[in-house]
Design an enzyme around this catalytic site. Structure first.
Site, PDB file in Angstrom:
ATOM      1  N   ASN A 113       6.983  38.250 -19.090  1.00  0.00           N
ATOM      2  CA  ASN A 113       6.990  39.110 -20.119  1.00  0.00           C
ATOM      3  C   ASN A 113       8.127  40.148 -20.167  1.00  0.00           C
ATOM      4  O   ASN A 113       8.377  40.623 -18.917  1.00  0.00           O
ATOM      5  CB  ASN A 113       5.575  40.054 -19.872  1.00  0.00           C
ATOM      6  CG  ASN A 113       5.465  41.269 -20.430  1.00  0.00           C
ATOM      7  OD1 ASN A 113       6.328  41.761 -21.295  1.00  0.00           O
ATOM      8  ND2 ASN A 113       4.355  42.164 -20.132  1.00  0.00           N
TER       9      ASN A 113
ATOM     10  N   HIS B 185       3.752  39.756 -29.071  1.00  0.00           N
ATOM     11  CA  HIS B 185       4.345  39.957 -27.432  1.00  0.00           C
ATOM     12  C   HIS B 185       3.963  39.084 -26.531  1.00  0.00           C
ATOM     13  O   HIS B 185       2.675  38.482 -26.605  1.00  0.00           O
ATOM     14  CB  HIS B 185       3.701  41.332 -27.142  1.00  0.00           C
ATOM     15  CG  HIS B 185       3.947  41.843 -25.701  1.00  0.00           C
ATOM     16  ND1 HIS B 185       5.335  41.685 -25.274  1.00  0.00           N
ATOM     17  CD2 HIS B 185       3.165  42.427 -24.825  1.00  0.00           C
ATOM     18  CE1 HIS B 185       5.289  41.953 -23.957  1.00  0.00           C
ATOM     19  NE2 HIS B 185       4.029  42.512 -23.756  1.00  0.00           N
TER      20      HIS B 185
ATOM     21  N   CYS C 192       5.909  48.101 -24.360  1.00  0.00           N
ATOM     22  CA  CYS C 192       6.103  46.613 -24.763  1.00  0.00           C
ATOM     23  C   CYS C 192       6.001  46.394 -26.316  1.00  0.00           C
ATOM     24  O   CYS C 192       6.412  45.667 -26.904  1.00  0.00           O
ATOM     25  CB  CYS C 192       5.111  45.867 -24.143  1.00  0.00           C
ATOM     26  SG  CYS C 192       5.277  45.617 -22.344  1.00  0.00           S
TER      27      CYS C 192
HETATM   28  N1  ACO Z   1      -1.444  35.455  -6.965  1.00  0.00           N
HETATM   29  C1  ACO Z   1      -2.420  35.458  -6.403  1.00  0.00           C
HETATM   30  N2  ACO Z   1      -3.579  35.942  -6.317  1.00  0.00           N
HETATM   31  C2  ACO Z   1      -3.578  37.202  -7.119  1.00  0.00           C
HETATM   32  C3  ACO Z   1      -2.397  37.820  -7.793  1.00  0.00           C
HETATM   33  C4  ACO Z   1      -1.220  36.653  -7.643  1.00  0.00           C
HETATM   34  N3  ACO Z   1       0.009  36.820  -8.278  1.00  0.00           N
HETATM   35  N4  ACO Z   1      -2.313  38.761  -8.353  1.00  0.00           N
HETATM   36  C5  ACO Z   1      -3.601  39.108  -8.125  1.00  0.00           C
HETATM   37  N5  ACO Z   1      -4.201  38.346  -7.335  1.00  0.00           N
HETATM   38  C6  ACO Z   1      -5.646  38.212  -6.821  1.00  0.00           C
HETATM   39  C7  ACO Z   1      -6.347  39.838  -7.091  1.00  0.00           C
HETATM   40  O1  ACO Z   1      -5.801  40.336  -5.840  1.00  0.00           O
HETATM   41  C8  ACO Z   1      -7.884  39.417  -6.951  1.00  0.00           C
HETATM   42  O2  ACO Z   1      -8.207  38.945  -5.719  1.00  0.00           O
HETATM   43  P1  ACO Z   1      -9.748  39.506  -5.164  1.00  0.00           P
HETATM   44  O3  ACO Z   1     -10.625  38.813  -6.196  1.00  0.00           O
HETATM   45  O4  ACO Z   1      -9.662  38.819  -3.813  1.00  0.00           O
HETATM   46  O5  ACO Z   1      -9.429  40.945  -5.131  1.00  0.00           O
HETATM   47  C9  ACO Z   1      -7.933  38.156  -7.911  1.00  0.00           C
HETATM   48  O6  ACO Z   1      -6.491  37.554  -8.144  1.00  0.00           O
HETATM   49  C10 ACO Z   1      -8.024  38.572  -9.294  1.00  0.00           C
HETATM   50  O7  ACO Z   1      -8.175  37.385  -9.959  1.00  0.00           O
HETATM   51  P2  ACO Z   1      -8.773  37.294 -11.250  1.00  0.00           P
HETATM   52  O8  ACO Z   1      -9.722  38.439 -11.583  1.00  0.00           O
HETATM   53  O9  ACO Z   1      -8.938  35.962 -11.862  1.00  0.00           O
HETATM   54  O10 ACO Z   1      -7.457  37.893 -11.845  1.00  0.00           O
HETATM   55  P3  ACO Z   1      -7.573  37.888 -13.484  1.00  0.00           P
HETATM   56  O11 ACO Z   1      -7.954  36.576 -14.518  1.00  0.00           O
HETATM   57  O12 ACO Z   1      -7.823  39.216 -13.931  1.00  0.00           O
HETATM   58  O13 ACO Z   1      -5.856  37.764 -14.010  1.00  0.00           O
HETATM   59  C11 ACO Z   1      -4.111  39.230 -14.707  1.00  0.00           C
HETATM   60  C12 ACO Z   1      -5.204  38.791 -13.417  1.00  0.00           C
HETATM   61  C13 ACO Z   1      -3.221  37.894 -14.923  1.00  0.00           C
HETATM   62  C14 ACO Z   1      -3.169  40.263 -14.247  1.00  0.00           C
HETATM   63  C15 ACO Z   1      -4.883  39.613 -15.897  1.00  0.00           C
HETATM   64  O14 ACO Z   1      -5.495  40.538 -15.534  1.00  0.00           O
HETATM   65  C16 ACO Z   1      -4.151  39.882 -16.924  1.00  0.00           C
HETATM   66  O15 ACO Z   1      -3.022  39.115 -17.499  1.00  0.00           O
HETATM   67  N6  ACO Z   1      -4.152  41.128 -17.541  1.00  0.00           N
HETATM   68  C17 ACO Z   1      -3.157  41.403 -18.576  1.00  0.00           C
HETATM   69  C18 ACO Z   1      -1.971  42.085 -17.939  1.00  0.00           C
HETATM   70  C19 ACO Z   1      -0.778  42.126 -18.748  1.00  0.00           C
HETATM   71  O16 ACO Z   1      -0.692  41.081 -19.643  1.00  0.00           O
HETATM   72  N7  ACO Z   1       0.138  42.597 -18.353  1.00  0.00           N
HETATM   73  C20 ACO Z   1       1.367  42.511 -18.771  1.00  0.00           C
HETATM   74  C21 ACO Z   1       2.028  43.817 -18.736  1.00  0.00           C
HETATM   75  S1  ACO Z   1       1.444  44.863 -19.987  1.00  0.00           S
HETATM   76  C22 ACO Z   1       2.144  44.715 -21.166  1.00  0.00           C
HETATM   77  O17 ACO Z   1       2.901  43.606 -21.362  1.00  0.00           O
HETATM   78  C23 ACO Z   1       1.778  45.589 -21.902  1.00  0.00           C
END
Ligand code: ACO
Length: 313
Positions: free
Chosen positions: A270, A240, A118
């Site tokens: 994204n 980003h 990214c």
């Molecule tokens: N819908 C519903 N539930 C979900 C989803 C979804 N799409 N995805 C995950 N969950 C669940 C998980 O299974 C987990 O459940 P569990 O606790 O029963 O195991 C739970 O949600 C996790 O929830 P949170 O801990 O509240 O999730 P978090 O706040 O960490 O958010 C996220 C997850 C959005 C992925 C966050 O970690 C994040 O934004 N990380 C950065 C990742 C990013 O920006 N990636 C982009 C690509 S990388 C790049 O651009 C370089």
């Protein structure tokens, strides 16, 4: 400290977003998720998916958009760099397809792709600027383009709700006048398995999140330090667009008003290497003040790579 100057001019910007909109509600039908979960955790409402167009098709449309806006003589172009992690083929490069699709195959052009996840668009801008500065090149298309929908695993709700397709482009020229442009780019290779792509995207979301906060803050501070500028000198930050909460946290930690960050993540999700390029074009198109501005671009991505740029445009 010596200031690192460049002699590049931003002639124009362009972008292209595929027509098909995928809302969070559309995704609810494919994945075990909800609009509320996605929007509250990421700030994403919609993303666009390509229907049959490949990365080079998107790339060339963004390039054409930038060319048309400047009514530019394309016979001057001698460098095309495409930042992407979703090329049409392993080889040749997307940049070669762009060259052919623009009808530029008969002129001398250096064409290649660059993969820095990214952060790719910032890396590509940095590379193009140094090549233009060498005075061997006069005119460059720098493109960020992705069709991420082709590497999304719809069985994985952790990743499948985050990404979208799109492309953005800048047209740069080498000029004699010294125009300030500053770049900082780096990487931390031992984190290579935190976010990677084989046939599909794999990601440890929490680790990415934690890493991104520190990386974005560090990149902003570094590029300001190198340029001997302060945030007061910056008119707008184009980050980003990965997650609204990452941007909110960085804004809070660095005590920057959130309004100083240009945001469009709600519309496109994204789009990886295309994200900053699309946001830059959209900002340029919508800004009220048409005079030159100082913009700070900042990103992070798989690698882990991260970086920032300060440009005058
Ligand atoms: N819908 C519903 N539930 C979900 C989803 C979804 N799409 N995805 C995950 N969950 C669940 C998980 O299974 C987990 O459940 P569990 O606790 O029963 O195991 C739970 O949600 C996790 O929830 P949170 O801990 O509240 O999730 P978090 O706040 O960490 O958010 C996220 C997850 C959005 C992925 C966050 O970690 C994040 O934004 N990380 C950065 C990742 C990013 O920006 N990636 C982009 C690509 S990388 C790049 O651009 C370089």
């Amino acid at each position: 400290m010596k200031k690192l100057m460049n002699n590049i001019k931003f002639i124009s910007t362009g972008s292209y977003i595929p027509e098909k909109i995928m809302t969070n509600f559309d995704l609810e039908k494919l994945v075990d998720t909800s609009d509320e979960w996605i929007y509250s955790r990421t700030g994403i409402k919609n993303r666009h998916f390509s229907t049959g167009e490949n990365t080079s098709d998107l790339a060339v449309k963004a390039a054409q958009n930038a060319i048309d806006k400047a009514n530019y003589d394309i016979s001057k172009i001698d460098l095309i760099i495409v930042a992407t992690f979703t090329p049409d083929l392993m080889s040749p490069s997307v940049a070669n397809f762009v060259q052919a699709k623009l009808g530029l195959s008969k002129q001398d052009i250096t064409c290649f792709d660059l993969n820095a996840g990214c952060t790719g668009f910032i890396y590509a801008l940095n590379v193009a600027s140094q090549m233009l500065k060498s005075e061997k090149y006069q005119s460059a298309l720098v493109i960020g383009a992705e069709v991420i929908s082709k590497v999304i695993d719809f069985n994985d709700r952790n990743t499948s709700v985050l990404f979208g397709d799109g492309s953005g482009c800048v047209l740069l020229e080498n000029i004699e006048e010294i125009v300030p442009a500053y770049f900082y780019s780096t990487s931390e290779g031992e984190l290579n398995k935190t976010l990677y792509v084989d046939n599909v995207v794999h990601m440890d979301g929490k680790k990415v999140y934690q890493f991104a906060l520190g990386a974005v803050e560090k990149a902003i501070k570094k590029v300001l330090e190198d340029s001997q500028l302060t945030l007061m000198d910056v008119d707008m930050i184009i980050p980003h667009q990965a997650n609204i909460r990452i941007i909110q946290s960085v804004a809070k930690s660095l005590k920057i008003d959130l309004n100083k960050f240009f945001l469009n993540i709600d519309k496109y999700g994204n789009t990886s290497a295309a994200s900053i390029a699309i946001a830059l074009d959209e900002y340029i198109e919508t800004r009220k003040n048409k005079t030159q501005e100082t913009l700070l671009l900042v990103g992070f991505g798989s690698g882990f790579t991260y970086g920032a740029a300060i440009i005058t445009i």
